[in-house]
Design an enzyme around this catalytic site. Structure first.
Site, PDB file in Angstrom:
ATOM      1  N   ASP A 193      -2.528  -6.611  -1.270  1.00  0.00           N
ATOM      2  CA  ASP A 193      -3.500  -5.675  -0.717  1.00  0.00           C
ATOM      3  C   ASP A 193      -3.176  -5.472   0.754  1.00  0.00           C
ATOM      4  O   ASP A 193      -2.598  -6.364   1.402  1.00  0.00           O
ATOM      5  CB  ASP A 193      -4.930  -6.195  -0.886  1.00  0.00           C
ATOM      6  CG  ASP A 193      -5.961  -5.077  -0.799  1.00  0.00           C
ATOM      7  OD1 ASP A 193      -6.296  -4.502  -1.847  1.00  0.00           O
ATOM      8  OD2 ASP A 193      -6.405  -4.765   0.316  1.00  0.00           O
ATOM      9  N   HIS A 226      -6.733   6.638  -9.384  1.00  0.00           N
ATOM     10  CA  HIS A 226      -7.780   7.671  -9.317  1.00  0.00           C
ATOM     11  C   HIS A 226      -8.262   7.908  -7.892  1.00  0.00           C
ATOM     12  O   HIS A 226      -8.969   8.882  -7.628  1.00  0.00           O
ATOM     13  CB  HIS A 226      -8.937   7.351 -10.272  1.00  0.00           C
ATOM     14  CG  HIS A 226      -9.908   6.325  -9.770  1.00  0.00           C
ATOM     15  ND1 HIS A 226     -11.172   6.191 -10.287  1.00  0.00           N
ATOM     16  CD2 HIS A 226      -9.814   5.365  -8.809  1.00  0.00           C
ATOM     17  CE1 HIS A 226     -11.818   5.220  -9.674  1.00  0.00           C
ATOM     18  NE2 HIS A 226     -11.014   4.702  -8.777  1.00  0.00           N
TER      19      HIS A 226
END
Length: 420
Positions: A285, A325
């Site tokens: 991350d 998305h």
């Protein structure tokens, strides 16, 4: 924008879609759903909070019947209402959103006992006007004039996670959506790309994307967003380990790289679900510190920007949950290319955990999530055809070999491999 094909005409109404036929189908769906609820010892649907907040049947017939009830009810309402009035009410729905935000900001739900009522005199005069809007939408109920009680919906506000999710939507997304039309006009009504201004940029007067903004300019907003994401039901943590046989990755080296995996909550859940599989998880991350977590489901934490070259080569799986998305197609192509170049063509796969919209009858929530993504990030929810097009446009010899769908929602895992 494309031209209209003059040869196209609407199909003639059929008996199947006639007004009375819709009512018959609705009654049949309600009967099927009621039988499934009874068979699973679940209570019938009700607004009252003493019933379960979520009435979810397990059998496929019940799931389909529930979907039909909602769809048919909306269709009957749309067909019955005066069209001018329907459009007018639809165009005013933002007032419901603002009223709900006021109720959350004032914490009105805390003043109403779960098993009792509160009188209007005990609430501010302003709150009374807000409550009229919310009772009309069955968020609260009015037992008698001026006396309000909880429904199953409002009782959810007593749970912190639901409140955080709604606060995020009614603030960050609501403000962004209010400027999305301006952003699209500014971009010439083209599909958003990574560099184009989004509704978010115009609403918050920033050149930074949402992720950069909440990390540097407004960490308090970022903390609320992180809490809100724990309340999202689509692709919930409990569903993910059951959607894909992660233990089968042991034969391909056992290593899962959870790309954009936050604090490792998904990776830990997978390891907990398959405790003796020999799986290892590395969580990447952009906002974590390199190191390892403690406990039996320990994972390694690596700082990494997924738009840069993937440093871990030949992993069994590169797992992306709710990543694609959030981004427009051109950004997703970059992520796919960087990942594909790290893959081993015999044992690696990309696992994309996201929604796959139904081509014929997508869920209303999914359609609204799509606009949600566009307003905040320039992202989108995709149908299977759109996923295939995205994977193909990335090149790198990638192909979708399997799509594993949840029977309860439009959540899915796409298994993407290198062609041999």
């Amino acid at each position: 924008m494309g031209s209209i094909d003059d040869s196209f005409s609407l199909p003639a109404p059929s008996d199947e879609h006639g007004f009375e036929a819709l009512g018959t189908q609705l009654v049949e769906a309600m009967s099927t759903y009621a039988k499934c609820l009874k068979a699973e010892n679940l209570p019938p649907p009700s607004l009252y909070p003493m019933f379960s907040a979520s009435t979810s049947v397990a059998c496929p017939e019940g799931i389909e019947a529930k979907r039909k009830i909602v769809e048919l009810s909306q269709l009957i309402c749309a067909a019955t209402m005066d069209p001018e009035l329907n459009l007018l009410i639809s165009s005013l729905q933002f007032h419901f959103c603002s009223s709900l935000k006021v109720a959350i900001d004032l914490r009105i739900y805390e003043y109403i006992p779960v098993d009792g009522t509160v009188s209007l005199s005990q609430l501010a005069e302003l709150a009374g006007r807000i409550m009229r809007v919310l009772t009309n939408k069955h968020v609260f109920m009015q037992i008698q004039p001026g006396h309000y009680a909880h429904t199953r919906m409002s009782s959810l506000l007593l749970k912190t996670k639901a409140k955080d999710l709604l606060s995020h939507r009614l603030d960050d997304v609501f403000r962004s959506a209010s400027r999305e039309a301006d952003a699209l006009a500014q971009a010439g009504y083209r599909e958003p790309d990574r560099r184009a201004a989004k509704g978010f940029n115009l609403a918050f007067n920033t050149d930074k994307n949402f992720w950069e903004y909440i990390a540097t300019d407004d960490p308090k907003r970022g903390a609320r967003f992180a809490r809100a994401m724990h309340a999202v039901n689509i692709n919930s943590l409990d569903v993910i380990p059951r959607l894909y046989p992660f233990d089968s990755l042991a034969t391909d080296g056992s290593l899962i790289v959870d790309v954009g995996g936050g604090q490792g909550q998904v990776a830990k859940r997978i390891l907990e679900y398959y405790p003796n599989s020999g799986l290892r998880c590395i969580v990447q991350d952009g906002y974590v510190t390199n190191g390892s977590t403690a406990g039996p489901a320990a994972v390694e934490m690596h700082r990494h920007d997924f738009f840069e070259a993937q440093p871990i080569k030949g992993a069994a799986a590169y797992f992306f949950r709710h990543i694609f998305h959030d981004w427009p197609d051109n950004a997703c192509v970059t992520i796919l290319k960087q990942t594909a170049r790290a893959m081993d063509k015999h044992r690696s796969r990309i696992l994309i955990c996201d929604q796959v919209l139904d081509d014929n009858s997508p869920a209303e929530a999914s359609l609204l999530y799509d606009i949600d993504m566009m307003s905040l990030f320039g992202g989108k929810e995709r149908s299977l055809a759109e996923w295939k097009s995205l994977i193909y446009s990335a090149g790198e010899n990638l192909e979708i070999v399997n799509v594993l769908r949840s029977p309860e929602s439009e959540a899915a895992i796409l298994d993407v491999r290198l062609k041999l």
